[in-house]
Scaffold this active site. Structure first.
Site, PDB file in Angstrom:
ATOM      1  N   TYR A 133      -8.639   9.137  -8.004  1.00 42.73           N
ATOM      2  CA  TYR A 133      -9.673   9.123  -7.530  1.00 42.73           C
ATOM      3  C   TYR A 133      -9.933   8.260  -8.305  1.00 42.73           C
ATOM      4  O   TYR A 133     -11.144   7.794  -8.133  1.00 42.73           O
ATOM      5  CB  TYR A 133     -10.516  10.186  -7.462  1.00 42.73           C
ATOM      6  CG  TYR A 133     -10.475  10.986  -6.330  1.00 42.73           C
ATOM      7  CD1 TYR A 133      -8.935  12.111  -6.072  1.00 42.73           C
ATOM      8  CD2 TYR A 133     -10.722  11.481  -5.013  1.00 42.73           C
ATOM      9  CE1 TYR A 133      -8.095  12.303  -4.745  1.00 42.73           C
ATOM     10  CE2 TYR A 133     -10.253  11.723  -3.971  1.00 42.73           C
ATOM     11  CZ  TYR A 133      -9.062  12.026  -4.021  1.00 42.73           C
ATOM     12  OH  TYR A 133      -9.030  12.983  -2.627  1.00 42.73           O
ATOM     13  N   LYS A 180       1.948  21.275  -9.047  1.00 39.40           N
ATOM     14  CA  LYS A 180       3.209  20.609  -8.556  1.00 39.40           C
ATOM     15  C   LYS A 180       3.429  20.084  -9.837  1.00 39.40           C
ATOM     16  O   LYS A 180       4.072  18.982 -10.163  1.00 39.40           O
ATOM     17  CB  LYS A 180       3.440  18.925  -7.833  1.00 39.40           C
ATOM     18  CG  LYS A 180       4.097  18.282  -7.418  1.00 39.40           C
ATOM     19  CD  LYS A 180       4.481  19.058  -5.969  1.00 39.40           C
ATOM     20  CE  LYS A 180       6.382  19.507  -5.720  1.00 39.40           C
ATOM     21  NZ  LYS A 180       6.412  20.658  -4.210  1.00 39.40           N
ATOM     22  N   ASP A 213       2.928  23.545  -2.595  1.00 38.31           N
ATOM     23  CA  ASP A 213       3.163  23.438  -1.429  1.00 38.31           C
ATOM     24  C   ASP A 213       3.162  24.864  -0.696  1.00 38.31           C
ATOM     25  O   ASP A 213       2.920  25.096   0.581  1.00 38.31           O
ATOM     26  CB  ASP A 213       4.573  22.535  -1.275  1.00 38.31           C
ATOM     27  CG  ASP A 213       5.478  21.772  -2.317  1.00 38.31           C
ATOM     28  OD1 ASP A 213       5.203  22.873  -3.196  1.00 38.31           O
ATOM     29  OD2 ASP A 213       6.895  22.067  -2.261  1.00 38.31           O
ATOM     30  N   ASP A 237      -8.402  18.884  -2.848  1.00 41.31           N
ATOM     31  CA  ASP A 237      -9.086  17.535  -1.268  1.00 41.31           C
ATOM     32  C   ASP A 237      -8.440  18.379  -0.205  1.00 41.31           C
ATOM     33  O   ASP A 237      -9.140  18.825   0.685  1.00 41.31           O
ATOM     34  CB  ASP A 237      -8.810  16.027  -1.242  1.00 41.31           C
ATOM     35  CG  ASP A 237      -9.836  14.891  -0.821  1.00 41.31           C
ATOM     36  OD1 ASP A 237     -10.639  15.765   0.585  1.00 41.31           O
ATOM     37  OD2 ASP A 237      -9.245  14.300  -0.983  1.00 41.31           O
TER      38      ASP A 237
END
Ligand code: NAD
Length: 491
Positions: A133, A180, A213, A237
């Site tokens: 971001y 992750k 995931d 987000d």
């Protein structure tokens, strides 16, 4: 000058003014305005159209900085022309590092889960400042683009501590870290390490970590398993919007952006230009965000009364057109009027909020720092330069490129160790099936036994730049003897 607590108010664009007015009418009916004065500020489309690329006036900035609180409706981001999202700018500029969202099953709002009798009630804590971001992006070659993902130890500590402190304050006994770290071992790996480190200060809270995931799948299969999830910015987000879908859509998802000094409370949905000005918008998201704000400043009693009135209203079948529920939908104004009329009532099919005996206003006004605060975590780390990654634009085969680079570094303290293309090793070994693009990374490492500062890597860069188009240059370092760089895939 009143002695009411002042809050900056930016109604926003599109449906913003309608839903803001609806929330203010409920606040007025609940007596909130006896203790709070909203100061309207100019932000959003009007200011962009006046040529101010910040999307907010100096007066708006001053009001936010002096009150420390902003209640805002959605604002449009100008598309193209380099205009940045005002929503992202606000959070970053004012250090509102923690995004807090609450997702709960609401009575009268029909969803797959409400029909199946699966209650949803969890919080998402999303880091708001770091990650991709920063919007730091470059075109490296005619074909290749890159976005920089910045994750820092102080940033991870701040958000993880916020999550555990909020869990403690809300009586939540389990916090889940989504990440992750199996792929991004340094960035997500650090986020996970610091989650575990900070959790040691909160032994009464159960912790778990889940790969992002798998988390998304679990959220769809068993959303009732979660109580609070802490995430990095981009993953947060995406998960936040997934979570909004579990409870009936964006119209029901409140959002608070909390900083040490300045906090921003906003609806998570956009300006809904397709229904603006038609009395169709659902003000629930902005209202719930306002309730987080009231609780943040200690107005817990009135927040609970308003929340119970909202729950009662939805339960009784009164809803706007975006909601799948029983009965005919009503307009924005009628929905707000119904909530105001139901103040003092409690929902019957679900447990309402406990109403505290009184409000205890406790907002601390910001103290303007004289210089920007520097946040550091690791102060005593032994750092040594051990080489450089140089990124090049080239269409040479890995073998030809390696031969040229080996000749070029013969007289330097470095040897060529790896060439990778899109992160996959293609030299000294590799597969002919690996497809190449015209941007690659060549890694030079020190010949054995040589100890240097960063100067020689810059000289090496100059030599490479004489022969090749350099797209990026990163000296690589060891930190307390641990490599501060990843290996190429297949290395
Ligand atoms: P959107 O959220 O405005 O609309 C998506 C869909 O949801 C539309 O069909 C809309 O009618 C509906 N919807 C949204 N909020 C609703 C509400 N409260 N009640 C009933 N229906 C509602 O998303 P978009 O169309 O992608 O974006 C429009 C603009 O909003 C863009 O300029 C975008 O940059 C901006 N935006 C702002 C924020 C913010 O201010 N925080 C967030 C997201 C998007």
């Amino acid at each position: 000058m009143t002695n009411k607590l002042r809050i900056a108010l930016a109604p926003g664009d599109g449906i913003g003014p309608e839903i803001t007015q609806a929330c203010l009418s409920i606040f007025e009916a609940a007596g909130v305005l006896d203790a709070i004065e909203f100061i309207e500020v100019d932000m959003g489309r009007k200011v962009f159209n006046q040529g101010d690329s910040r999307g907010m006036t100096d007066e708006a900035i001053e009001t936010i900085e002096t009150t420390g609180l902003l209640y805002k409706g959605p604002m449009g981001t100008p598309i193209g022309g380099g205009g940045k999202s005002i929503n992202v700018t606000l959070r970053k500029t004012f250090g509102a590092f923690a995004n807090l969202r609450h997702f709960q099953t609401l009575p009268g709002v029909e969803t797959v889960y409400s029909r199946a009798g699966v209650p949803v009630d969890f919080y998402v804590v999303r880091e708001n400042v770091e990650d991709t971001y920063g919007g730091i992006e470059h075109r490296l070659t005619p074909d290749a683009y890159t976005a920089k993902r910045i994750i820092t130890t102080p940033g991870c500590d701040q958000i993880n501590r916020f999550a555990f402190e909020t869990a403690t304050a809300f009586g939540i006994d389990k916090v889940t870290c989504g990440h992750k770290a199996n792929i991004m071992k340094m960035t997500d790996g650090t986020f996970l390490d610091r989650f575990r480190f900070i959790s040691q200060d909160f032994p009464e809270i159960e912790t778990e970590d889940v790969i992002i995931d798998a988390l998304c799948m679990n959220l769809v299969l068993r959303p009732d398993k979660y109580k609070m999830i802490v995430l990095t910015n981009l993953q947060g987000d995406i998960v936040s919007d997934l979570a909004a879908g579990l409870v009936g859509g964006l119209g029901f998802a409140p959002s608070a952006n909390i900083g040490d000094q300045i906090s921003i409370f906003e609806a998570v949905h956009g300006t809904a230009p397709d229904i603006a000005g038609q009395d169709l918008a659902n003000p629930t998201s902005l209202l719930l965000s306002g309730l987080i704000m009231l609780r943040h400043i200690g107005m817990r009693k009135r927040a609970a009364i308003i929340e119970n009135a909202l729950l009662y209203t939805l339960e009784s079948g009164v809803h706007t057109g975006d909601v799948k529920g029983k009965g005919e939908p009503v307009g924005t104004k009628a929905f707000a009027t119904a909530i105001a009329a139901n103040l003092g009532k409690n929902p019957e099919t679900i447990e309402g909020c406990a109403v505290p005996a009184s409000d205890e206003l406790n907002h601390t006004l910001p103290v303007r720092p004289s210089v920007n605060e520097m946040m550091t975590t690791h102060e005593q780390v032994v750092t040594t330069v051990c080489g450089a990654d140089v990124f090049l634009e080239t269409t040479l085969t890995p073998l030809d490129l390696a031969a040229k680079l080996q000749r070029l570094c013969e007289t330097t303290p470095f040897k060529l160790t790896v060439i990778s293309n899109r992160g996959t090793q293609v030299w000294p070994t590799g597969s002919p099936y690996t497809e190449l693009v015209n941007e690659c990374c060549v890694r030079f490492e020190l010949k054995e036994g040589t100890v240097i500062g960063q100067g020689p890597t810059v000289h090496l860069l100059a030599k490479v730049a004489e022969k090749f188009t350099v797209t990026e240059f990163i000296p690589i370092r060891m930190y307390d003897g641990v490599p501060g760089f990843s290996l190429a895939q297949g290395q």
